[in-house]
Scaffold this active site. Structure first.
Site, PDB file in Angstrom:
ATOM      1  N   ILE A  36       0.828  -1.212   0.000  1.00  0.00           N
ATOM      2  CA  ILE A  36       0.000   0.000   0.000  1.00  0.00           C
ATOM      3  C   ILE A  36       0.863   1.263   0.000  1.00  0.00           C
ATOM      4  O   ILE A  36       0.399   2.333  -0.411  1.00  0.00           O
ATOM      5  CB  ILE A  36      -0.950  -0.027   1.226  1.00  0.00           C
ATOM      6  N   HIS A 110       5.891 -12.125   5.545  1.00  0.00           N
ATOM      7  CA  HIS A 110       5.766 -11.602   4.177  1.00  0.00           C
ATOM      8  C   HIS A 110       7.151 -11.340   3.607  1.00  0.00           C
ATOM      9  O   HIS A 110       8.056 -10.934   4.324  1.00  0.00           O
ATOM     10  CB  HIS A 110       4.916 -10.327   4.126  1.00  0.00           C
TER      11      HIS A 110
HETATM   12  P1  5GP Z   1       7.112  -4.888   7.438  1.00  0.00           P
HETATM   13  O1  5GP Z   1       7.662  -3.625   8.038  1.00  0.00           O
HETATM   14  O2  5GP Z   1       6.229  -5.632   8.408  1.00  0.00           O
HETATM   15  O3  5GP Z   1       8.164  -5.731   6.812  1.00  0.00           O
HETATM   16  O4  5GP Z   1       6.231  -4.418   6.218  1.00  0.00           O
HETATM   17  C1  5GP Z   1       4.857  -4.250   6.249  1.00  0.00           C
HETATM   18  C2  5GP Z   1       4.434  -3.684   4.919  1.00  0.00           C
HETATM   19  O5  5GP Z   1       3.041  -3.806   4.815  1.00  0.00           O
HETATM   20  C3  5GP Z   1       4.769  -2.197   4.738  1.00  0.00           C
HETATM   21  O6  5GP Z   1       5.609  -2.045   3.608  1.00  0.00           O
HETATM   22  C4  5GP Z   1       3.412  -1.539   4.568  1.00  0.00           C
HETATM   23  O7  5GP Z   1       3.416  -0.503   3.610  1.00  0.00           O
HETATM   24  C5  5GP Z   1       2.522  -2.690   4.130  1.00  0.00           C
HETATM   25  N1  5GP Z   1       1.133  -2.573   4.521  1.00  0.00           N
HETATM   26  C6  5GP Z   1       0.648  -2.238   5.760  1.00  0.00           C
HETATM   27  N2  5GP Z   1      -0.689  -2.257   5.760  1.00  0.00           N
HETATM   28  C7  5GP Z   1      -1.071  -2.620   4.503  1.00  0.00           C
HETATM   29  C8  5GP Z   1      -2.351  -2.824   3.893  1.00  0.00           C
HETATM   30  O8  5GP Z   1      -3.400  -2.671   4.497  1.00  0.00           O
HETATM   31  N3  5GP Z   1      -2.348  -3.215   2.591  1.00  0.00           N
HETATM   32  C9  5GP Z   1      -1.180  -3.396   1.893  1.00  0.00           C
HETATM   33  N4  5GP Z   1      -1.305  -3.770   0.613  1.00  0.00           N
HETATM   34  N5  5GP Z   1       0.035  -3.212   2.444  1.00  0.00           N
HETATM   35  C10 5GP Z   1       0.082  -2.836   3.734  1.00  0.00           C
END
Ligand code: 5GP
Length: 126
Positions: A36, A110
């Site tokens: 997102i 992820h």
């Molecule tokens: P992390 O920091 O956990 O590795 O990355 C989480 C990722 O999830 C971030 O890059 C953030 O932009 C993405 N993200 C968070 N909420 C959402 C959402 O509701 N939809 C999508 N498509 N991505 C999300």
């Protein structure tokens, strides 16, 4: 962080269809959708459909079918985003953050697949 899974996390909600997503590809075991808040021209998240908190949880506890399904979907994303090396793409960065020191925001495993430009240094300087 232990491997205790929180069913209220945002990716669990996406998997349950409670929140929309921009799907790139999907198979029985994994879903790929656009981040997102993209950090690159192409920024796709690949998640397993199973309840795994982090990379190490998935690597230790997922079935071989889940691992294969996840990895094959990653390959599909690299190809369809035209970043994979197999068909002459310019490359990509694949990263996963885990726990507090990894600065993981969403506690559902992820993989970020990012490309479309030079990704720069691997991590910022401290
Ligand atoms: P992390 O920091 O956990 O590795 O990355 C989480 C990722 O999830 C971030 O890059 C953030 O932009 C993405 N993200 C968070 N909420 C959402 C959402 O509701 N939809 C999508 N498509 N991505 C999300």
């Amino acid at each position: 962080m232990s491997f205790a899974y929180d069913d209220s996390n945002i990716f669990a909600r996406i998997l349950r269809g409670e929140i929309p997503n921009d799907t790139v590809a999907e198979n029985d075991h994994a879903l790929a959708f656009r981040d997102i808040s993209p950090k690159a021209p192409s920024h796709v998240l690949v998640i397993p459909k199973g309840r795994y908190v982090s990379f190490d949880d998935f690597a230790a506890n997922a079935s071989e079918a889940e691992i294969a399904g996840f990895m094959r979907l990653c390959a599909q994303v690299c190809a369809s985003e035209s970043v994979g090396l197999e068909k002459g793409g310019d490359g990509f960065r694949a990263i996963t953050n885990a726990g507090a020191h990894g600065v993981q925001e969403v506690p559902h495993f992820h993989l970020h697949i990012m490309g479309g430009a030079v990704m720069g240094p691997m991590i910022g300087t401290r």
